[in-house]
Design an enzyme around this catalytic site. Structure first.
Site, PDB file in Angstrom:
ATOM      1  N   GLU A 189       2.153   5.421   8.278  1.00 58.03           N
ATOM      2  CA  GLU A 189       2.973   5.617   9.568  1.00 58.03           C
ATOM      3  C   GLU A 189       4.139   4.140   8.896  1.00 58.03           C
ATOM      4  O   GLU A 189       2.952   3.413   7.685  1.00 58.03           O
ATOM      5  CB  GLU A 189       3.073   4.136  10.580  1.00 58.03           C
ATOM      6  CG  GLU A 189       2.721   5.311  11.598  1.00 58.03           C
ATOM      7  CD  GLU A 189       0.887   5.882  11.551  1.00 58.03           C
ATOM      8  OE1 GLU A 189       0.500   7.222  11.967  1.00 58.03           O
ATOM      9  OE2 GLU A 189       0.208   4.776  11.005  1.00 58.03           O
ATOM     10  N   TYR A 213       7.169   6.891  -1.119  1.00 59.02           N
ATOM     11  CA  TYR A 213       6.331   7.365  -0.718  1.00 59.02           C
ATOM     12  C   TYR A 213       7.067   8.658  -0.882  1.00 59.02           C
ATOM     13  O   TYR A 213       6.496   9.723  -0.939  1.00 59.02           O
ATOM     14  CB  TYR A 213       6.180   7.397   0.398  1.00 59.02           C
ATOM     15  CG  TYR A 213       5.781   6.157   0.822  1.00 59.02           C
ATOM     16  CD1 TYR A 213       4.201   5.378   0.747  1.00 59.02           C
ATOM     17  CD2 TYR A 213       5.850   5.553   2.168  1.00 59.02           C
ATOM     18  CE1 TYR A 213       3.657   4.962   0.786  1.00 59.02           C
ATOM     19  CE2 TYR A 213       4.739   3.919   2.902  1.00 59.02           C
ATOM     20  CZ  TYR A 213       3.967   4.146   1.976  1.00 59.02           C
ATOM     21  OH  TYR A 213       3.524   2.566   1.780  1.00 59.02           O
TER      22      TYR A 213
END
Length: 153
Positions: free
Chosen positions: A113, A125
């Site tokens: 998260e 990411y």
């Protein structure tokens, strides 16, 4: 090995296993990085799990950053990653993430998260193949911000 931006004091940055002796430096980085930092007990718990992967990026005696990843049955969960504010944007987090992915072995999916406002982390990411899989509303207790759920299969 990672390296810092060129300078007179450039030293190699290595990634190694995080040790209990690193925890004072980890806590210092944690407190400078997050509005609701993890406690010492949380780091001790994660370090004590035999199936987890906890890594440190260091240069000489200086701890520059860390990553904590836990294995839950058939999935890896990237729990925490941070770099000292003085060493950001020099590839330290990317080096930690690369090493984490190597050690995780690519067999199981990995999830995390991230604050929806943290565009730089989301972009990093995504460069490593993570994809958005939804939102956890009001996930962050300090300000009620949503968390973007990301997965790497």
């Amino acid at each position: 090995m990672l390296s810092k931006e060129p300078s007179e004091t450039t030293r190699e940055v290595g990634v190694r296993r995080l040790a209990y002796s690193d925890l004072p430096a980890v806590i210092a980085i944690e407190r400078r990085s997050f509005p609701t930092p993890w406690s010492l007990a949380m780091f001790v718990l994660e370090l004590s799990k035999p199936s987890g992967i906890c890594l440190a990026a260091s240069s000489g005696q200086d701890l520059l950053g860390y990553v904590v990843c836990s294995r839950y049955d058939q999935v890896w969960h990237l729990m925490n990653i941070a770099v000292s504010p003085d060493h950001r944007r020099r590839g330290v987090a990317a080096g930690l993430l690369r090493r984490l992915l190597e050690e995780a072995g690519g067999v199981l999916p990995l999830t995390l998260e991230v604050r929806v406002s943290n565009r730089e982390a989301i972009a990093m990411y995504e460069r490593y193949g993570f994809r958005s899989a939804g939102v956890r509303p009001r996930y962050y207790h300090d300000n009620g911000e949503d968390a973007l759920i990301m997965w790497l299969d």
